[in-house]
Design an enzyme around this catalytic site. Structure first.
Site, PDB file in Angstrom:
ATOM      1  N   ASP A  80       0.821  -1.205   0.000  1.00  0.00           N
ATOM      2  CA  ASP A  80       0.000   0.000   0.000  1.00  0.00           C
ATOM      3  C   ASP A  80       0.860   1.261   0.000  1.00  0.00           C
ATOM      4  O   ASP A  80       0.480   2.282  -0.577  1.00  0.00           O
ATOM      5  CB  ASP A  80      -0.938   0.003   1.210  1.00  0.00           C
ATOM      6  CG  ASP A  80      -2.094  -0.972   1.046  1.00  0.00           C
ATOM      7  OD1 ASP A  80      -2.324  -1.432  -0.091  1.00  0.00           O
ATOM      8  OD2 ASP A  80      -2.768  -1.278   2.047  1.00  0.00           O
ATOM      9  N   TYR A 137      -4.376   4.429  10.060  1.00  0.00           N
ATOM     10  CA  TYR A 137      -4.140   5.102  11.348  1.00  0.00           C
ATOM     11  C   TYR A 137      -5.454   5.362  12.071  1.00  0.00           C
ATOM     12  O   TYR A 137      -5.569   5.195  13.289  1.00  0.00           O
ATOM     13  CB  TYR A 137      -3.386   6.402  11.074  1.00  0.00           C
ATOM     14  CG  TYR A 137      -2.846   7.135  12.287  1.00  0.00           C
ATOM     15  CD1 TYR A 137      -2.848   6.579  13.554  1.00  0.00           C
ATOM     16  CD2 TYR A 137      -2.304   8.410  12.144  1.00  0.00           C
ATOM     17  CE1 TYR A 137      -2.345   7.262  14.650  1.00  0.00           C
ATOM     18  CE2 TYR A 137      -1.793   9.108  13.226  1.00  0.00           C
ATOM     19  CZ  TYR A 137      -1.825   8.530  14.477  1.00  0.00           C
ATOM     20  OH  TYR A 137      -1.326   9.209  15.557  1.00  0.00           O
ATOM     21  N   SER A 190      -6.602   2.456  14.166  1.00  0.00           N
ATOM     22  CA  SER A 190      -5.781   2.250  15.359  1.00  0.00           C
ATOM     23  C   SER A 190      -6.138   3.239  16.467  1.00  0.00           C
ATOM     24  O   SER A 190      -5.862   2.987  17.643  1.00  0.00           O
ATOM     25  CB  SER A 190      -4.295   2.366  15.016  1.00  0.00           C
ATOM     26  OG  SER A 190      -3.931   3.703  14.721  1.00  0.00           O
TER      27      SER A 190
END
Length: 275
Positions: free
Chosen positions: A53, A170, A173
């Site tokens: 990615d 992100y 998370s």
């Protein structure tokens, strides 16, 4: 009409890993003498990203000024990625699908970022996954303005704004929601906010519709760290940073091998159930 006008222009972008180079070599060999294809990194119709990615993010930024004309396809040479439809052992399938390609595409929204500095400079950028604003040395204090309404005064480490495709990175998370990439929306997620009897924030992610915009207005002078996907920059005395859905989108080649988003989520975070 000359050869290059008739042929599909293909750019092959690979990271430095051995397996990625092997895949790139196989693709070069397959397309080099095929009259229906022309290998060129200049003004391509299709960009093949080989790696992970992170490599596709780099390819996106390499061609972000040509998004109206280019379609992307990813080949993963490690674990399954969210932007990759093919594994390294499926190169023959990719070649066959591209030879039978009829121009169909799947489009996902991207993020428009506008940074205004105290000296009047304006920096514009695009993000495929996300953008953050942080103040490393001290607590960041900033007003969060949504659609011209002051939503909250934030105190904490920083703020993240993600696209639907970036919601699994992100943002996840940090406890944010996972959004299907066809939903044209932004997600605002706090990074380590201060919440006590004196200071209050919402403390949860907020989903912003396409027509609305987000403004982050810092209330203290100083150096701010702003990330745009996998790139980080530092600016002194940021007046505001604006986020909205960009008028352009990223387009992926739609082939029979296109992996559904929920399959990718399952493979990345859940895996096969035990029987």
């Amino acid at each position: 009409m000359n050869f290059t006008d008739r042929a599909t222009r293909v750019a092959i972008i690979a990271n430095g890993k051995y397996q990625s180079k092997r895949v790139a070599s196989k693709l070069f060999a397959a397309f080099k003498h095929d009259p229906d294809f022309y290998l060129s990194k200049k003004d391509p119709d299709i960009v093949i990203s080989i790696g992970g990615d992170g490599m596709l993010l780099s390819a996106f930024h390499m061609y972000e000024k040509q998004l109206d004309k280019v379609r992307f396809v990813g080949v993963h040479t490690g674990h399954l990625g969210f932007y990759t439809d093919y594994r390294d052992f499926e190169v023959d399938t990719l070649i066959n699908n591209l030879k039978n390609d009829e121009g169909e595409q799947i489009s996902y929204p991207i993020l428009k970022v506008t940074i205004t500095l105290e000296d009047g400079r304006v920096i514009r950028a695009r993000a495929l996954n996300e953008s953050t604003i942080k103040r490393i040395e001290k607590t960041m204090v900033a007003d969060v303005v949504i659609n011209q309404v002051v939503f909250e005064r934030f105190r904490g480490d920083g703020i993240l704004v993600s696209t639907p495709t970036g919601s699994t990175a992100y943002n996840k998370s940090l406890g944010g929601a996972v959004l299907h990439p066809t939903i044209e929306a932004l997600q605002l997620t706090e990074i380590s906010s201060l919440n006590n009897r004196v200071y209050r924030t919402l403390g949860s992610s907020v989903i912003i519709p396409k027509k609305d915009a987000i403004e982050i207005v810092p209330k203290r002078v100083g150096v701010y760290t702003i990330s745009i996907d996998n790139k980080t920059v530092h600016y002194k005395n940021v007046t505001k940073i604006e986020y909205s859905i960009d008028e352009k989108s990223i387009n992926f080649v739609s082939t029979p091998s296109h992996t559904s988003f929920w399959e990718r989520v399952n493979d990345a975070f859940i895996g096969e159930p035990e029987h």
